[in-house]
Structure formats: C-alpha cells, structure tokens
Design a protein around this motif. Structure first.
Motif, PDB file in Angstrom:
ATOM      1  N   ALA A 199       2.952  -6.847 -16.453  1.00  0.00           N
ATOM      2  CA  ALA A 199       2.857  -8.244 -15.996  1.00  0.00           C
ATOM      3  C   ALA A 199       4.174  -8.714 -15.374  1.00  0.00           C
ATOM      4  O   ALA A 199       4.191  -9.535 -14.467  1.00  0.00           O
ATOM      5  CB  ALA A 199       2.470  -9.135 -17.172  1.00  0.00           C
ATOM      6  N   PHE A 200       5.280  -8.129 -15.875  1.00  0.00           N
ATOM      7  CA  PHE A 200       6.612  -8.557 -15.403  1.00  0.00           C
ATOM      8  C   PHE A 200       7.155  -7.673 -14.280  1.00  0.00           C
ATOM      9  O   PHE A 200       8.320  -7.766 -13.932  1.00  0.00           O
ATOM     10  CB  PHE A 200       7.598  -8.553 -16.592  1.00  0.00           C
ATOM     11  N   SER A 201       6.292  -6.814 -13.709  1.00  0.00           N
ATOM     12  CA  SER A 201       6.787  -5.832 -12.737  1.00  0.00           C
ATOM     13  C   SER A 201       6.969  -6.389 -11.327  1.00  0.00           C
ATOM     14  O   SER A 201       7.583  -5.753 -10.484  1.00  0.00           O
ATOM     15  CB  SER A 201       5.840  -4.632 -12.683  1.00  0.00           C
ATOM     16  N   VAL A 202       6.377  -7.550 -11.072  1.00  0.00           N
ATOM     17  CA  VAL A 202       6.462  -8.147  -9.728  1.00  0.00           C
ATOM     18  C   VAL A 202       6.971  -9.585  -9.837  1.00  0.00           C
ATOM     19  O   VAL A 202       7.009 -10.148 -10.939  1.00  0.00           O
ATOM     20  CB  VAL A 202       5.091  -8.123  -9.013  1.00  0.00           C
ATOM     21  N   ASP A 203       7.338 -10.186  -8.701  1.00  0.00           N
ATOM     22  CA  ASP A 203       7.923 -11.534  -8.718  1.00  0.00           C
ATOM     23  C   ASP A 203       6.986 -12.564  -9.338  1.00  0.00           C
ATOM     24  O   ASP A 203       7.363 -13.289 -10.252  1.00  0.00           O
ATOM     25  CB  ASP A 203       8.292 -11.969  -7.288  1.00  0.00           C
ATOM     26  N   ASP A 204       5.734 -12.640  -8.828  1.00  0.00           N
ATOM     27  CA  ASP A 204       4.761 -13.524  -9.465  1.00  0.00           C
ATOM     28  C   ASP A 204       4.207 -12.702 -10.606  1.00  0.00           C
ATOM     29  O   ASP A 204       3.864 -11.554 -10.395  1.00  0.00           O
ATOM     30  CB  ASP A 204       3.582 -13.844  -8.534  1.00  0.00           C
ATOM     31  N   ARG A 205       4.080 -13.287 -11.780  1.00  0.00           N
ATOM     32  CA  ARG A 205       3.568 -12.543 -12.923  1.00  0.00           C
ATOM     33  C   ARG A 205       2.198 -11.964 -12.562  1.00  0.00           C
ATOM     34  O   ARG A 205       1.325 -12.670 -12.057  1.00  0.00           O
ATOM     35  CB  ARG A 205       3.442 -13.484 -14.116  1.00  0.00           C
ATOM     36  N   LYS A 206       2.022 -10.663 -12.785  1.00  0.00           N
ATOM     37  CA  LYS A 206       0.722 -10.052 -12.485  1.00  0.00           C
ATOM     38  C   LYS A 206      -0.188 -10.236 -13.678  1.00  0.00           C
ATOM     39  O   LYS A 206       0.228 -10.029 -14.811  1.00  0.00           O
ATOM     40  CB  LYS A 206       0.910  -8.553 -12.211  1.00  0.00           C
ATOM     41  N   ARG A 207      -1.432 -10.651 -13.420  1.00  0.00           N
ATOM     42  CA  ARG A 207      -2.380 -10.818 -14.518  1.00  0.00           C
ATOM     43  C   ARG A 207      -2.594  -9.466 -15.185  1.00  0.00           C
ATOM     44  O   ARG A 207      -2.886  -8.484 -14.502  1.00  0.00           O
ATOM     45  CB  ARG A 207      -3.701 -11.328 -13.940  1.00  0.00           C
ATOM     46  N   PRO A 208      -2.432  -9.389 -16.508  1.00  0.00           N
ATOM     47  CA  PRO A 208      -2.567  -8.078 -17.162  1.00  0.00           C
ATOM     48  C   PRO A 208      -3.964  -7.493 -17.006  1.00  0.00           C
ATOM     49  O   PRO A 208      -4.923  -8.230 -16.815  1.00  0.00           O
ATOM     50  CB  PRO A 208      -2.274  -8.378 -18.633  1.00  0.00           C
ATOM     51  N   GLY A 209      -4.038  -6.173 -17.094  1.00  0.00           N
ATOM     52  CA  GLY A 209      -5.332  -5.502 -17.062  1.00  0.00           C
ATOM     53  C   GLY A 209      -5.681  -4.960 -15.699  1.00  0.00           C
ATOM     54  O   GLY A 209      -4.992  -5.232 -14.716  1.00  0.00           O
ATOM     55  N   PRO A 210      -6.760  -4.143 -15.655  1.00  0.00           N
ATOM     56  CA  PRO A 210      -7.119  -3.493 -14.392  1.00  0.00           C
ATOM     57  C   PRO A 210      -7.664  -4.477 -13.359  1.00  0.00           C
ATOM     58  O   PRO A 210      -8.393  -5.397 -13.703  1.00  0.00           O
ATOM     59  CB  PRO A 210      -8.196  -2.484 -14.811  1.00  0.00           C
ATOM     60  N   ASP A 211      -7.257  -4.320 -12.125  1.00  0.00           N
ATOM     61  CA  ASP A 211      -7.845  -5.075 -11.017  1.00  0.00           C
ATOM     62  C   ASP A 211      -8.315  -4.038  -9.995  1.00  0.00           C
ATOM     63  O   ASP A 211      -8.154  -2.837 -10.217  1.00  0.00           O
ATOM     64  CB  ASP A 211      -6.838  -6.068 -10.418  1.00  0.00           C
ATOM     65  N   ARG A 212      -8.869  -4.512  -8.890  1.00  0.00           N
ATOM     66  CA  ARG A 212      -9.422  -3.568  -7.898  1.00  0.00           C
ATOM     67  C   ARG A 212      -8.366  -2.589  -7.399  1.00  0.00           C
ATOM     68  O   ARG A 212      -8.615  -1.402  -7.232  1.00  0.00           O
ATOM     69  CB  ARG A 212      -9.998  -4.350  -6.709  1.00  0.00           C
ATOM     70  N   ARG A 213      -7.157  -3.121  -7.164  1.00  0.00           N
ATOM     71  CA  ARG A 213      -6.097  -2.288  -6.619  1.00  0.00           C
ATOM     72  C   ARG A 213      -5.692  -1.190  -7.609  1.00  0.00           C
ATOM     73  O   ARG A 213      -5.579  -0.023  -7.244  1.00  0.00           O
ATOM     74  CB  ARG A 213      -4.898  -3.175  -6.264  1.00  0.00           C
ATOM     75  N   SER A 214      -5.503  -1.556  -8.874  1.00  0.00           N
ATOM     76  CA  SER A 214      -5.070  -0.519  -9.825  1.00  0.00           C
ATOM     77  C   SER A 214      -6.198   0.472 -10.108  1.00  0.00           C
ATOM     78  O   SER A 214      -5.934   1.645 -10.372  1.00  0.00           O
ATOM     79  CB  SER A 214      -4.497  -1.126 -11.106  1.00  0.00           C
ATOM     80  N   HIS A 230       8.919   1.108  14.821  1.00  0.00           N
ATOM     81  CA  HIS A 230       9.458   2.464  14.614  1.00  0.00           C
ATOM     82  C   HIS A 230       8.713   3.188  13.498  1.00  0.00           C
ATOM     83  O   HIS A 230       8.355   2.572  12.492  1.00  0.00           O
ATOM     84  CB  HIS A 230      10.934   2.398  14.194  1.00  0.00           C
ATOM     85  N   VAL A 231       8.560   4.495  13.671  1.00  0.00           N
ATOM     86  CA  VAL A 231       8.016   5.305  12.581  1.00  0.00           C
ATOM     87  C   VAL A 231       9.154   5.503  11.585  1.00  0.00           C
ATOM     88  O   VAL A 231      10.279   5.843  11.972  1.00  0.00           O
ATOM     89  CB  VAL A 231       7.495   6.666  13.103  1.00  0.00           C
ATOM     90  N   ILE A 232       8.881   5.235  10.299  1.00  0.00           N
ATOM     91  CA  ILE A 232       9.935   5.306   9.282  1.00  0.00           C
ATOM     92  C   ILE A 232       9.456   6.040   8.032  1.00  0.00           C
ATOM     93  O   ILE A 232       8.266   6.100   7.755  1.00  0.00           O
ATOM     94  CB  ILE A 232      10.429   3.890   8.870  1.00  0.00           C
ATOM     95  N   LEU A 233      10.425   6.554   7.289  1.00  0.00           N
ATOM     96  CA  LEU A 233      10.128   7.245   6.020  1.00  0.00           C
ATOM     97  C   LEU A 233      10.328   6.282   4.861  1.00  0.00           C
ATOM     98  O   LEU A 233      11.304   5.522   4.845  1.00  0.00           O
ATOM     99  CB  LEU A 233      11.078   8.454   5.884  1.00  0.00           C
ATOM    100  N   ASP A 234       9.401   6.315   3.882  1.00  0.00           N
ATOM    101  CA  ASP A 234       9.554   5.617   2.598  1.00  0.00           C
ATOM    102  C   ASP A 234       9.781   4.105   2.766  1.00  0.00           C
ATOM    103  O   ASP A 234      10.902   3.614   2.614  1.00  0.00           O
ATOM    104  CB  ASP A 234      10.720   6.277   1.827  1.00  0.00           C
ATOM    105  N   LEU A 235       8.698   3.384   3.022  1.00  0.00           N
ATOM    106  CA  LEU A 235       8.764   1.947   3.278  1.00  0.00           C
ATOM    107  C   LEU A 235       9.320   1.162   2.091  1.00  0.00           C
ATOM    108  O   LEU A 235       8.915   1.384   0.955  1.00  0.00           O
ATOM    109  CB  LEU A 235       7.350   1.397   3.585  1.00  0.00           C
ATOM    110  N   GLY A 236      10.248   0.251   2.402  1.00  0.00           N
ATOM    111  CA  GLY A 236      10.742  -0.681   1.390  1.00  0.00           C
ATOM    112  C   GLY A 236       9.803  -1.874   1.310  1.00  0.00           C
ATOM    113  O   GLY A 236       8.787  -1.927   2.014  1.00  0.00           O
ATOM    114  N   LYS A 237      10.150  -2.854   0.476  1.00  0.00           N
ATOM    115  CA  LYS A 237       9.244  -3.978   0.209  1.00  0.00           C
ATOM    116  C   LYS A 237       8.895  -4.772   1.479  1.00  0.00           C
ATOM    117  O   LYS A 237       7.728  -4.990   1.776  1.00  0.00           O
ATOM    118  CB  LYS A 237       9.910  -4.888  -0.831  1.00  0.00           C
TER     119      LYS A 237
END
Ligand code: CDP
Length: 240
Positions: free
Chosen positions: A76-91, A163-170
């Motif tokens: 839940a604390f892994s991103v700036d806006d608190r992520k709602r705990p538990g599985p969502d479509r993305r996870s 540009h084509v780039i390696l390993d995208l940042g945020k």
C-alpha cells in the motif's frame, strides 16, 4: 516536459542505452525455501519461493506436473498515492504473465501434484516493477533449488521524447510513447515474456528489442553474482 535533451541525455542523466543501477541479494528470508531482495533504480522488491509442496486444494493438482502460482503484489505504501491493498486488474495481469514465464522454464513434470508458490512483493515502485519482480523471483527460485532449463531475467526498453531508450524511468513510463518489457531464458535464448504498451515503428521495435535483450544480459550477470555469493557463504557455513 523534455524527457531527453538535444545531447541525448535523459532527465536522470542517463544515456539512451543506459540502465539504472541494479543490486541483488539472494537468501534474505530464512523461512522461505528460496528468496531474493532486489533494488532497481527506485524499485525495491522482495521475492519468496515456497515449494515444491503438495498442491492444496486437491482439485488444483495436476497429475502430470507442478502448478506454478505467482503472486505479484504492491504494498500500500509502495507508490505516492496509497495503493488500495489487495489484487486489482493490473496485479492480476502481472501475476499471470510472470506465472506463464516461469511455467516455461521450471521442470514442472518432475513434481506431479505439487505447487510452487512465487511471492513478489513490491515495497517501493518506480516504473519497471514487473521486470524487477520477475528478475528477483528467478533468483529466489534458483536459491530454492528448483530445477529450471535456465535462469530468466527481464528488462524493459521503449520510447520517450522521440528516442528509443533502455529501462524506462518513472517520467518516461508515464509520459513516454512506448514500453516494451522483455524476459529471456539465458540458457536457451528463448523469449519468455514480451508485452508492448504504446506505438513503435518496426525499426524502433527492433532497436528496442535489442536494447531490452542487452539489458536482460546485464541483469543476468548480477543474478549469477548474487547466487555465487549465496553459495559461497553456504559452503563457508556462515549466514547469508
Ligand atoms: O511497473 P511496471 O512498469 O512493470 O508496470 P506499469 O503498469 O507500466 O506501471 C508503471 C509504474 O506506475 C509502476 O512501476 C509504478 O511506479 C506506477 N504505479 C503507481 O504509481 N500506482 C499504481 N497503482 C500502479 C503503478
């Protein structure tokens, strides 16, 4: 926002084909059969493997092979806006594609009716967490001694600021044009995961794929070093 300047320097000072720093440690959890901790730029990931053990409930068993269950979860604390705990479509999607990648490399036929649990916990997220999670999980599986046709690693490439780039940042992930996560089996050379978000021309795709594979190889060296360090400490009788 200028994601890459006229001199080809990215917002965080990297060159187009330069990866973020990656650090891997194997065998960090004592109760798990295998584990790994990985930092990749601002991503922090913990992976724990349990099994092979009898699959429960019984109806989930396969009489011919082990079932691989990957669970990708963002704290839940892994991103700036608190992520709602538990599985969502993305996870759920990420858990599925990572499970499929591992089903292709684990020698599942050796363990009928068993299950192998692969838990991936994202403690801090800063773009590229599916690649970071898969890479950590591969080290945890090797640490658990699970037989595989090869070690797999993942890395994304893509396009930002034209540009084509390696390993995208945020920022590159959020505002860029395309993201291409790739995972390869280093023993067989097979691609075990490939997804694409956004648009790339054929030429850009070829370049991005080449970058991503190069990134996978770089990460593979770090995986091997982490495992070697783990085995060396084992043989010495000390704690990892
Ligand atoms: O992490 P990855 O690039 O594999 O997947 P993504 O779906 O492209 O997500 C990109 C990034 O968005 C993540 O790494 C997080 O930094 C961020 N994100 C977020 O801030 N909040 C979420 N609920 C999901 C993702």
């Amino acid at each position: 926002m200028e994601l890459i300047n006229k001199k080809g320097v990215r917002m965080d000072g990297r060159k187009p084909d330069q990866m973020r720093d990656v650090r891997i440690e194997a065998g960090v959890l004592h109760r798990a059969d295998g584990s790994a901790y990985l930092e990749w730029g601002g991503n922090k990931v913990l992976a724990a493997v349990y099994g092979p053990r009898e699959a429960i409930p019984r109806h989930s068993q396969d009489a011919t092979k082990a079932v691989v269950k990957c669970r990708y979860n963002m704290a839940a604390f892994s991103v700036d806006d608190r992520k709602r705990p538990g599985p969502d479509r993305r996870s759920q999607e990420i858990s599925k594609v990572i499970s499929e990648a591992f089903e292709n490399v684990i020698l599942t036929e050796e363990f009928p009716r068993a299950q192998i649990d692969v838990n991936i916990e994202i403690l801090e997220a800063e773009a590229g967490t599916r690649c970071a999670g898969l890479t950590a999980a591969a080290v945890a599986l090797a640490d658990a001694g699970i037989p595989m046709t090869g070690l797999i690693s993942a890395c994304a490439a893509g396009k930002a600021g034209g540009h084509v780039i390696l390993d995208l940042g945020k920022a590159e992930d959020n505002y860029g044009e395309a993201d291409l996560p790739v995972a390869i089996n280093h023993q067989t050379g097979e691609v075990v995961l490939l997804q694409m978000d956004g648009d790339l021309s054929q030429k850009e795709f070829d370049q991005a794929l080449e970058y991503a594979i190069r990134g996978c190889k770089e990460v593979h060296e770090l995986q091997k070093a982490a495992l070697m360090k783990r085995y060396a400490s084992h043989n010495g009788g000390g704690e990892a």
